[in-house]
Motif scaffolding. Sequence first.
Motif, PDB file in Angstrom:
ATOM      1  N   ASP A  36       0.827  -1.221   0.000  1.00 43.65           N
ATOM      2  CA  ASP A  36       0.000   0.000   0.000  1.00 43.65           C
ATOM      3  C   ASP A  36       0.855   1.262   0.000  1.00 43.65           C
ATOM      4  OD1 ASP A  36      -2.341  -1.470  -0.045  1.00 43.65           O
ATOM      5  OD2 ASP A  36      -2.749  -1.248   2.101  1.00 43.65           O
ATOM      6  N   THR A  39       2.492   1.892  -3.506  1.00 39.46           N
ATOM      7  CA  THR A  39       1.548   2.326  -4.540  1.00 39.46           C
ATOM      8  C   THR A  39       0.961   3.693  -4.216  1.00 39.46           C
ATOM      9  OG1 THR A  39      -0.322   1.215  -3.472  1.00 39.46           O
ATOM     10  CG2 THR A  39       0.897  -0.038  -5.162  1.00 39.46           C
ATOM     11  N   LYS A  41      -1.234   4.221  -1.898  1.00 35.89           N
ATOM     12  CA  LYS A  41      -2.610   4.059  -1.416  1.00 35.89           C
ATOM     13  C   LYS A  41      -2.787   4.639  -0.023  1.00 35.89           C
ATOM     14  CE  LYS A  41      -6.143   0.522  -0.842  1.00 35.89           C
ATOM     15  NZ  LYS A  41      -6.456  -0.903  -0.978  1.00 35.89           N
TER      16      LYS A  41
END
Length: 68
Positions: A36, A39, A41
Amino acid sequence: MENLFAIRLSDFIKETGLSKRQFAKKVGISAMSVSDWTTGKIQPNAESIYLICKTFNVSADYLLGLSD
């Protein structure tokens, strides 16, 4: 605005020669968190950044984009 932490962490993990899963295990965090973070996120908390820096002797300022 680009997520400089995600970029720098991804590059740093590649430099270690470890997979994201191996990196996470060595630091003591979940592989999903590392995924996460790389990326973009989600962002890590201060404790996670500390663990990465302490485990791999890397500067938090570098990972956060405050220095080169």
